[in-house]
Design a protein around this motif. Structure first.
Motif, PDB file in Angstrom:
ATOM      1  N   ASP A 142      16.175  -0.771  -6.935  1.00 24.65           N
ATOM      2  CA  ASP A 142      15.817  -1.949  -7.715  1.00 24.65           C
ATOM      3  C   ASP A 142      14.390  -2.387  -7.422  1.00 24.65           C
ATOM      4  N   VAL A 143      13.976  -2.230  -6.159  1.00 27.65           N
ATOM      5  CA  VAL A 143      12.616  -2.596  -5.767  1.00 27.65           C
ATOM      6  C   VAL A 143      11.623  -1.536  -6.216  1.00 27.65           C
ATOM      7  N   ILE A 144      12.001  -0.262  -6.046  1.00 24.46           N
ATOM      8  CA  ILE A 144      11.134   0.861  -6.424  1.00 24.46           C
ATOM      9  C   ILE A 144      11.868   1.675  -7.484  1.00 24.46           C
ATOM     10  N   PRO A 145      11.663   1.364  -8.758  1.00 25.92           N
ATOM     11  CA  PRO A 145      12.386   2.073  -9.824  1.00 25.92           C
ATOM     12  C   PRO A 145      11.999   3.553  -9.885  1.00 25.92           C
ATOM     13  N   GLU A 146      12.738   4.310 -10.668  1.00 30.18           N
ATOM     14  CA  GLU A 146      12.613   5.770 -10.694  1.00 30.18           C
ATOM     15  C   GLU A 146      11.200   6.246 -11.009  1.00 30.18           C
ATOM     16  N   ASP A 147      10.526   5.608 -11.971  1.00 28.88           N
ATOM     17  CA  ASP A 147       9.190   6.071 -12.341  1.00 28.88           C
ATOM     18  C   ASP A 147       8.202   5.889 -11.187  1.00 28.88           C
ATOM     19  N   GLU A 148       8.331   4.790 -10.440  1.00 31.83           N
ATOM     20  CA  GLU A 148       7.441   4.563  -9.302  1.00 31.83           C
ATOM     21  C   GLU A 148       7.809   5.493  -8.142  1.00 31.83           C
ATOM     22  N   PHE A 149       9.078   5.742  -7.967  1.00 28.20           N
ATOM     23  CA  PHE A 149       9.511   6.654  -6.913  1.00 28.20           C
ATOM     24  C   PHE A 149       8.977   8.065  -7.173  1.00 28.20           C
ATOM     25  N   ALA A 150       8.984   8.467  -8.430  1.00 21.29           N
ATOM     26  CA  ALA A 150       8.445   9.779  -8.792  1.00 21.29           C
ATOM     27  C   ALA A 150       6.947   9.854  -8.495  1.00 21.29           C
ATOM     28  N   ARG A 151       6.230   8.777  -8.733  1.00 17.69           N
ATOM     29  CA  ARG A 151       4.785   8.767  -8.444  1.00 17.69           C
ATOM     30  C   ARG A 151       4.530   8.865  -6.935  1.00 17.69           C
ATOM     31  N   ILE A 152       5.396   8.216  -6.155  1.00 18.30           N
ATOM     32  CA  ILE A 152       5.255   8.313  -4.701  1.00 18.30           C
ATOM     33  C   ILE A 152       5.503   9.743  -4.231  1.00 18.30           C
ATOM     34  N   GLN A 153       6.506  10.390  -4.821  1.00 16.29           N
ATOM     35  CA  GLN A 153       6.806  11.781  -4.462  1.00 16.29           C
ATOM     36  C   GLN A 153       5.641  12.714  -4.777  1.00 16.29           C
ATOM     37  N   SER A 154       4.864  12.370  -5.801  1.00 21.03           N
ATOM     38  CA  SER A 154       3.761  13.236  -6.221  1.00 21.03           C
ATOM     39  C   SER A 154       2.446  12.936  -5.482  1.00 21.03           C
ATOM     40  N   MET A 155       2.440  11.935  -4.606  1.00 18.09           N
ATOM     41  CA  MET A 155       1.219  11.591  -3.880  1.00 18.09           C
ATOM     42  C   MET A 155       0.890  12.675  -2.854  1.00 18.09           C
ATOM     43  N   PHE A 204      11.352 -11.454  -5.605  1.00 15.95           N
ATOM     44  CA  PHE A 204      10.306 -11.139  -6.570  1.00 15.95           C
ATOM     45  C   PHE A 204       9.570  -9.917  -6.024  1.00 15.95           C
ATOM     46  N   VAL A 205       9.420  -8.889  -6.834  1.00 13.07           N
ATOM     47  CA  VAL A 205       8.813  -7.638  -6.383  1.00 13.07           C
ATOM     48  C   VAL A 205       7.367  -7.570  -6.860  1.00 13.07           C
ATOM     49  N   LEU A 206       6.459  -7.392  -5.895  1.00  7.18           N
ATOM     50  CA  LEU A 206       5.049  -7.163  -6.206  1.00  7.18           C
ATOM     51  C   LEU A 206       4.781  -5.687  -5.937  1.00  7.18           C
ATOM     52  N   SER A 207       4.539  -4.942  -6.997  1.00  5.56           N
ATOM     53  CA  SER A 207       4.393  -3.489  -6.906  1.00  5.56           C
ATOM     54  C   SER A 207       2.926  -3.073  -6.956  1.00  5.56           C
ATOM     55  N   PRO A 208       2.558  -2.010  -6.251  1.00  2.31           N
ATOM     56  CA  PRO A 208       1.176  -1.513  -6.326  1.00  2.31           C
ATOM     57  C   PRO A 208       0.888  -0.774  -7.626  1.00  2.31           C
ATOM     58  N   PHE A 209       1.929  -0.501  -8.409  1.00  2.00           N
ATOM     59  CA  PHE A 209       1.756   0.296  -9.621  1.00  2.00           C
ATOM     60  C   PHE A 209       1.695  -0.533 -10.902  1.00  2.00           C
ATOM     61  N   THR A 210       1.982  -1.828 -10.811  1.00  2.00           N
ATOM     62  CA  THR A 210       1.983  -2.660 -12.010  1.00  2.00           C
ATOM     63  C   THR A 210       1.695  -4.105 -11.636  1.00  2.00           C
ATOM     64  N   ASP A 211       1.140  -4.844 -12.596  1.00  2.00           N
ATOM     65  CA  ASP A 211       0.905  -6.272 -12.405  1.00  2.00           C
ATOM     66  C   ASP A 211       2.145  -7.088 -12.774  1.00  2.00           C
ATOM     67  N   GLU A 212       3.120  -6.433 -13.381  1.00  2.00           N
ATOM     68  CA  GLU A 212       4.343  -7.135 -13.782  1.00  2.00           C
ATOM     69  C   GLU A 212       5.148  -7.537 -12.550  1.00  2.00           C
ATOM     70  N   ILE A 213       5.632  -8.755 -12.552  1.00  2.00           N
ATOM     71  CA  ILE A 213       6.483  -9.236 -11.467  1.00  2.00           C
ATOM     72  C   ILE A 213       7.942  -9.133 -11.895  1.00  2.00           C
ATOM     73  N   ARG A 214       8.723  -8.427 -11.095  1.00  2.00           N
ATOM     74  CA  ARG A 214      10.145  -8.272 -11.394  1.00  2.00           C
ATOM     75  C   ARG A 214      10.969  -9.090 -10.410  1.00  2.00           C
ATOM     76  N   LEU A 215      12.139  -9.519 -10.857  1.00  2.00           N
ATOM     77  CA  LEU A 215      13.058 -10.270 -10.010  1.00  2.00           C
ATOM     78  C   LEU A 215      14.332  -9.458  -9.841  1.00  2.00           C
ATOM     79  N   VAL A 216      14.716  -9.192  -8.601  1.00  2.00           N
ATOM     80  CA  VAL A 216      15.919  -8.402  -8.337  1.00  2.00           C
ATOM     81  C   VAL A 216      16.883  -9.214  -7.493  1.00  2.00           C
ATOM     82  N   ARG A 217      18.142  -8.852  -7.583  1.00  2.00           N
ATOM     83  CA  ARG A 217      19.197  -9.533  -6.823  1.00  2.00           C
ATOM     84  C   ARG A 217      19.338  -8.867  -5.467  1.00  2.00           C
ATOM     85  N   ASN A 218      19.353  -9.666  -4.403  1.00  2.00           N
ATOM     86  CA  ASN A 218      19.624  -9.130  -3.078  1.00  2.00           C
ATOM     87  C   ASN A 218      21.127  -9.023  -2.864  1.00  2.00           C
ATOM     88  N   GLY A 219      21.544  -7.998  -2.145  1.00  2.00           N
ATOM     89  CA  GLY A 219      22.934  -7.930  -1.732  1.00  2.00           C
ATOM     90  C   GLY A 219      23.127  -8.741  -0.467  1.00  2.00           C
TER      91      GLY A 219
END
Length: 269
Positions: free
Chosen positions: A226-239, A203-218
């Motif tokens: 899967d943990v940090i989707p593209e939109d959140e990764f882009a926000r990190i790059q812009s910090m 279960f992913v708890l993100s600093p950018f959203t209150d939504e809880i996502r569930l991802v599959r572990n390898g």
């Protein structure tokens, strides 16, 4: 004299035959076995880390998914994402090797082969906050660890924050590694290495959203993307340089029950 010799030989042969009949024999039976589209993890003697394996349910233990090695059914090749129903020959060995299972399996027929497509793992509608996640018995406990945080530069390169300068593969190929750090001296070590305590999901708890996502572990942890989707990764790059955000993973077993909470940071270079 000849009659005595013949009588002796007959007694000897009958004695050998009787001894042979008394020896334990392998038990062979055709059984049905279900193979899950999801994989699990199993602890292997001599291995530091659990390894990925199939999850099977057989007539030996109905209602329970158990780990079985990918090559443990002779003549059967497992494909991830497929759900199978098999007819197999099960042999219970009378004299199994000391370091191996007392059962072997060989494929007779594939009775059903169904492709299971799971583009996303759905979260139970009742889980809207961290407090809604139900934990498995005896959890959480310190079994897993994320040993390092991450640094992201303006070009999207991902590095470990341990000062080594080591970088991960590309964003699409990077993985968040989970280490099994449980002390083997723990009285429950064997129990905690069984399937109910394996981290199959996060279960992913993100600093950018209150939504809880569930991802599959390898086999070693979830994919970074899967943990940090593209939109959140882009926000990190812009910090701004030196800014950091904190993520949390609540590891969960095959039944999507919580095991342990792990936190890690992602910092802008």
């Amino acid at each position: 004299m000849n009659r005595l010799i013949i009588s002796f030989l007959l007694v000897t042969v009958l004695g050998i035959s009787a001894c042979s009949d008394d020896e334990p024999q392998d038990a062979v039976k055709e059984i049905r076995m279900s193979v899950s589209s999801e994989t699990g993890f199993s602890s292997v003697f001599g291995s530091e880390q659990p390894i990925e394996c199939m999850l099977v349910m057989s007539e030996d233990n109905p209602g329970v998914w158990e780990p079985l090695g990918f090559n443990s059914i002779e003549g059967f090749t497992y494909e991830r994402g497929h759900e199978y129903y098999l007819s197999v020959k099960r042999t219970i060995l009378a004299n199994p090797p000391a370091d191996a299972s007392d059962r072997t399996y060989s494929l007779i027929h594939i009775l059903e082969d169904r492709v299971v497509t799971e583009p996303e793992v759905p979260v139970d509608e009742k889980i809207t906050s961290e407090e809604d996640i139900e934990y498995h018995d005896l959890c959480p406990f310190e079994k897993y660890a994320v040993s390092k945080g991450y640094i992201v530069d303006g070009n999207g390169k991902i590095l470990y924050d341990d000062g080594s300068g080591s970088s991960l593969p590309s964003y699409d190929a990077a993985r968040i590694w989970l280490e099994d750090v449980l002390d083997k001296g723990d009285p429950n070590w064997v129990k905690f290495e069984s399937v109910p305590y394996m981290a199959i999901y996060s279960f992913v708890l993100s600093p950018f959203t209150d939504e809880i996502r569930l991802v599959r572990n390898g086999s070693s942890g979830p994919m970074f993307k899967d943990v940090i989707p593209e939109d959140e990764f882009a926000r990190i790059q812009s910090m701004q340089s030196g800014e950091e955000v904190h993520y949390a993973l609540i590891l969960a077993n095959v039944h999507k029950k919580g095991l342990q909470k792990l936190e890690f940071t992602v910092k802008k270079q």
